[in-house]
Design a protein around this motif. Structure first.
Motif, PDB file in Angstrom:
ATOM      1  N   ARG A 134       0.804  -1.232   0.000  1.00  0.00           N
ATOM      2  CA  ARG A 134       0.000   0.000   0.000  1.00  0.00           C
ATOM      3  C   ARG A 134       0.835   1.279   0.000  1.00  0.00           C
ATOM      4  N   THR A 135       2.141   1.171   0.255  1.00  0.00           N
ATOM      5  CA  THR A 135       2.961   2.388   0.156  1.00  0.00           C
ATOM      6  C   THR A 135       3.746   2.446  -1.155  1.00  0.00           C
ATOM      7  N   THR A 136       3.454   1.522  -2.060  1.00  0.00           N
ATOM      8  CA  THR A 136       4.139   1.524  -3.351  1.00  0.00           C
ATOM      9  C   THR A 136       3.379   2.390  -4.345  1.00  0.00           C
ATOM     10  N   LEU A 137       4.045   3.439  -4.820  1.00  0.00           N
ATOM     11  CA  LEU A 137       3.406   4.314  -5.795  1.00  0.00           C
ATOM     12  C   LEU A 137       3.169   3.556  -7.089  1.00  0.00           C
ATOM     13  N   ARG A 138       2.025   3.790  -7.672  1.00  0.00           N
ATOM     14  CA  ARG A 138       1.750   3.165  -8.966  1.00  0.00           C
ATOM     15  C   ARG A 138       2.055   4.135 -10.101  1.00  0.00           C
ATOM     16  N   ARG A 139       1.693   5.402  -9.931  1.00  0.00           N
ATOM     17  CA  ARG A 139       1.945   6.383 -10.987  1.00  0.00           C
ATOM     18  C   ARG A 139       3.151   7.244 -10.614  1.00  0.00           C
TER      19      ARG A 139
ATOM     20  N   THR B  55       1.237  17.631   3.373  1.00  0.00           N
ATOM     21  CA  THR B  55       1.416  18.088   1.992  1.00  0.00           C
ATOM     22  C   THR B  55       2.022  19.481   1.954  1.00  0.00           C
TER      23      THR B  55
ATOM     24  N   MET C 141       2.703  22.392  -0.941  1.00  0.00           N
ATOM     25  CA  MET C 141       2.559  22.789  -2.350  1.00  0.00           C
ATOM     26  C   MET C 141       3.699  23.751  -2.662  1.00  0.00           C
TER      27      MET C 141
ATOM     28  N   VAL D  32       1.161  20.159 -10.251  1.00  0.00           N
ATOM     29  CA  VAL D  32       1.556  20.865  -9.032  1.00  0.00           C
ATOM     30  C   VAL D  32       2.935  20.342  -8.636  1.00  0.00           C
TER      31      VAL D  32
ATOM     32  N   TYR E 113       5.239  19.516  -5.576  1.00  0.00           N
ATOM     33  CA  TYR E 113       4.877  19.236  -4.179  1.00  0.00           C
ATOM     34  C   TYR E 113       5.861  18.288  -3.520  1.00  0.00           C
TER      35      TYR E 113
ATOM     36  N   SER F 209       5.039  15.410  -0.490  1.00  0.00           N
ATOM     37  CA  SER F 209       3.945  14.912   0.348  1.00  0.00           C
ATOM     38  C   SER F 209       4.313  13.575   0.957  1.00  0.00           C
TER      39      SER F 209
ATOM     40  N   VAL G 210       2.614  10.155   3.061  1.00  0.00           N
ATOM     41  CA  VAL G 210       1.433   9.373   3.437  1.00  0.00           C
ATOM     42  C   VAL G 210       1.902   8.325   4.444  1.00  0.00           C
TER      43      VAL G 210
ATOM     44  N   PHE H 285       0.791   5.206   7.100  1.00  0.00           N
ATOM     45  CA  PHE H 285      -0.219   4.239   7.539  1.00  0.00           C
ATOM     46  C   PHE H 285       0.224   3.668   8.875  1.00  0.00           C
TER      47      PHE H 285
ATOM     48  N   SER I  53       5.109   6.569   2.823  1.00  0.00           N
ATOM     49  CA  SER I  53       5.666   6.874   1.501  1.00  0.00           C
ATOM     50  C   SER I  53       5.824   8.378   1.368  1.00  0.00           C
ATOM     51  N   VAL I  54       6.796   8.761   0.554  1.00  0.00           N
ATOM     52  CA  VAL I  54       7.011  10.183   0.267  1.00  0.00           C
ATOM     53  C   VAL I  54       7.092  10.336  -1.243  1.00  0.00           C
ATOM     54  N   LYS I  55       6.364  11.335  -1.728  1.00  0.00           N
ATOM     55  CA  LYS I  55       6.373  11.587  -3.172  1.00  0.00           C
ATOM     56  C   LYS I  55       6.715  13.054  -3.392  1.00  0.00           C
TER      57      LYS I  55
HETATM   58  C1  LIG Z   1      -0.838  18.983  -3.846  1.00  0.00           C
HETATM   59  C2  LIG Z   1      -1.074  17.741  -4.665  1.00  0.00           C
HETATM   60  C3  LIG Z   1      -2.015  17.753  -5.696  1.00  0.00           C
HETATM   61  C4  LIG Z   1      -2.252  16.600  -6.449  1.00  0.00           C
HETATM   62  N1  LIG Z   1      -3.213  16.629  -7.411  1.00  0.00           N
HETATM   63  C5  LIG Z   1      -3.528  15.497  -8.076  1.00  0.00           C
HETATM   64  C6  LIG Z   1      -4.626  15.452  -8.984  1.00  0.00           C
HETATM   65  O1  LIG Z   1      -5.318  16.444  -9.198  1.00  0.00           O
HETATM   66  N2  LIG Z   1      -4.890  14.289  -9.614  1.00  0.00           N
HETATM   67  C7  LIG Z   1      -4.148  13.159  -9.382  1.00  0.00           C
HETATM   68  O2  LIG Z   1      -4.447  12.108  -9.955  1.00  0.00           O
HETATM   69  N3  LIG Z   1      -3.107  13.171  -8.541  1.00  0.00           N
HETATM   70  C8  LIG Z   1      -2.801  14.293  -7.877  1.00  0.00           C
HETATM   71  N4  LIG Z   1      -1.767  14.298  -6.970  1.00  0.00           N
HETATM   72  C9  LIG Z   1      -0.963  13.061  -6.826  1.00  0.00           C
HETATM   73  C10 LIG Z   1      -1.688  12.106  -5.914  1.00  0.00           C
HETATM   74  O3  LIG Z   1      -1.379  12.426  -4.566  1.00  0.00           O
HETATM   75  C11 LIG Z   1      -1.291  10.648  -6.167  1.00  0.00           C
HETATM   76  O4  LIG Z   1       0.103  10.511  -6.073  1.00  0.00           O
HETATM   77  C12 LIG Z   1      -1.764  10.116  -7.499  1.00  0.00           C
HETATM   78  O5  LIG Z   1      -3.091  10.486  -7.767  1.00  0.00           O
HETATM   79  C13 LIG Z   1      -1.865   8.619  -7.522  1.00  0.00           C
HETATM   80  O6  LIG Z   1      -0.645   8.028  -7.514  1.00  0.00           O
HETATM   81  P1  LIG Z   1      -0.577   6.441  -7.440  1.00  0.00           P
HETATM   82  O7  LIG Z   1      -1.471   5.826  -8.465  1.00  0.00           O
HETATM   83  O8  LIG Z   1       0.835   6.027  -7.424  1.00  0.00           O
HETATM   84  O9  LIG Z   1      -1.171   6.219  -6.011  1.00  0.00           O
HETATM   85  P2  LIG Z   1      -1.976   5.032  -5.505  1.00  0.00           P
HETATM   86  O10 LIG Z   1      -1.688   3.813  -6.281  1.00  0.00           O
HETATM   87  O11 LIG Z   1      -3.393   5.453  -5.383  1.00  0.00           O
HETATM   88  O12 LIG Z   1      -1.328   4.952  -4.086  1.00  0.00           O
HETATM   89  C14 LIG Z   1      -0.392   3.933  -3.736  1.00  0.00           C
HETATM   90  C15 LIG Z   1       0.396   4.416  -2.571  1.00  0.00           C
HETATM   91  O13 LIG Z   1       1.337   5.362  -3.032  1.00  0.00           O
HETATM   92  C16 LIG Z   1       1.564   6.314  -2.018  1.00  0.00           C
HETATM   93  N5  LIG Z   1       1.258   7.656  -2.552  1.00  0.00           N
HETATM   94  C17 LIG Z   1       0.440   7.988  -3.544  1.00  0.00           C
HETATM   95  N6  LIG Z   1       0.425   9.319  -3.727  1.00  0.00           N
HETATM   96  C18 LIG Z   1       1.252   9.832  -2.798  1.00  0.00           C
HETATM   97  C19 LIG Z   1       1.627  11.144  -2.492  1.00  0.00           C
HETATM   98  N7  LIG Z   1       1.164  12.217  -3.160  1.00  0.00           N
HETATM   99  N8  LIG Z   1       2.510  11.337  -1.486  1.00  0.00           N
HETATM  100  C20 LIG Z   1       3.015  10.302  -0.792  1.00  0.00           C
HETATM  101  N9  LIG Z   1       2.679   9.015  -1.046  1.00  0.00           N
HETATM  102  C21 LIG Z   1       1.804   8.795  -2.061  1.00  0.00           C
HETATM  103  C22 LIG Z   1       0.634   5.994  -0.868  1.00  0.00           C
HETATM  104  O14 LIG Z   1       1.339   5.257   0.111  1.00  0.00           O
HETATM  105  C23 LIG Z   1      -0.425   5.153  -1.524  1.00  0.00           C
HETATM  106  O15 LIG Z   1      -1.067   4.286  -0.640  1.00  0.00           O
HETATM  107  C24 LIG Z   1      -1.514  15.418  -6.196  1.00  0.00           C
HETATM  108  C25 LIG Z   1      -0.567  15.417  -5.166  1.00  0.00           C
HETATM  109  C26 LIG Z   1      -0.359  16.553  -4.400  1.00  0.00           C
HETATM  110  C27 LIG Z   1       0.630  16.503  -3.284  1.00  0.00           C
END
Ligand SMILES: Cc1cc2nc3c(=O)[nH]c(=O)nc-3n(C[C@H](O)[C@H](O)[C@H](O)COP(=O)(O)OP(=O)(O)OC[C@H]3O[C@@H](n4cnc5c(N)ncnc54)[C@H](O)[C@@H]3O)c2cc1C
Length: 219
Positions: free
Chosen positions: A13-18, A88, A90, A104, A106, A108, A110, A112, A165-167
């Motif tokens: 759950r802390t692995t970023l997908r995108r 978060t 910005m 944006v 940033y 950030s 997350v 758990f 996680s930190v992104k």
């Molecule tokens: C100020 C701000 C604005 C954003 N606006 C948008 C937006 O409009 N649309 C959009 O799609 N995304 C936006 N994002 C990015 C968003 O937070 C997610 O990173 C992204 O939507 C999904 O990434 P993912 O599929 O890897 O995450 P998921 O697969 O949904 O998440 C998997 C895991 O990755 C980690 N993760 C995901 N995102 C973050 C994060 N930002 N910081 C730390 N750990 C993270 C968490 O542990 C999470 O459980 C924004 C982020 C910030 C900080």
């Protein structure tokens, strides 16, 4: 390896997908993001419904502390439950040539974990000091200390910084190369958090000067 140097855990759950390249696995970066933040958002399921609340926080090593009223429903619901806390920053608005590519900049985090209402009085005191000094370093020592009644009215929640996680996104818009010839301005509008000039309480006695810890925070 001790907690000071261990990299952030990579759990499903802390692995970023995108944009996985934006993941920061260094624990020091997590600490930087937390220490530079002012508020966090606590997500918890209370009475069957999710609620996300903004709160102040403080950090002691790899423990995060939140505080609130001892009647705070979300805090009571969080005790012993799995919660999610985010912080978060910005750093900029990213204006692209296409609407689709706007973004944006940033930093950030997350987190758990299983939250716990802190019962030990010494730990509660220390946590409240950390939360107060997190917002205004030096404020705890300068202000009146809490009474027994005020302590009883305050709940403290702890959360280990074990699974997090930190992104981080930096840089310019990522436009489709075909859009680079468009007559559309593109770039970054930086965002900085600054404090204004301190405003004394109208009821403040005139002989009380602006303390260094407030002046330092404002500068
Ligand atoms: C100020 C701000 C604005 C954003 N606006 C948008 C937006 O409009 N649309 C959009 O799609 N995304 C936006 N994002 C990015 C968003 O937070 C997610 O990173 C992204 O939507 C999904 O990434 P993912 O599929 O890897 O995450 P998921 O697969 O949904 O998440 C998997 C895991 O990755 C980690 N993760 C995901 N995102 C973050 C994060 N930002 N910081 C730390 N750990 C993270 C968490 O542990 C999470 O459980 C924004 C982020 C910030 C900080």
């Amino acid at each position: 390896m001790n907690a000071e140097t261990t990299p952030l855990s990579s759990t499903p759950r802390t692995t970023l997908r995108r944009h996985r390249e934006r993941a920061q696995t260094d624990r020091a970066v997590l600490r930087e993001v937390l220490d530079a933040g002012l508020i966090c958002h606590l997500g918890v399921v209370a009475d069957g419904d999710p609620v996300v609340l903004p709160t102040a926080y403080g950090r002691d090593g790899d423990t995060l502390y939140l505080h609130g009223s001892s009647a705070n429903g979300a805090f009571l619901a969080a005790d012993g439950q799995r919660v999610c806390v985010t912080v978060t920053h910005m750093d900029g608005l990213v204006a692209a040539r296409s609407v689709f590519s706007h973004s944006v900049n940033y930093r950030s985090a997350v987190i758990f974990g299983t939250a716990a209402v802190v019962k030990d009085e010494d730990e509660r005191w220390q946590a409240l000091r950390l939360i107060t000094d997190h917002l205004i370093p030096g404020r705890w020592a300068a202000a009146r200390q809490p009474t027994t009644k005020e302590m009883a009215a305050t709940a403290v929640l702890s959360l280990p910084l074990t699974e997090a996680s930190v992104k981080v996104r930096t840089g310019m818009p990522i436009d489709d190369p075909a859009d680079h010839d468009l007559d559309v301005w593109a770039g970054v509008l930086p965002i900085e958090v600054t404090f204004g000039e301190p405003v004394p309480d109208p009821q403040l006695r005139e002989e009380i000067p602006l303390p260094a810890h407030i002046r330092d925070r404002a500068s």
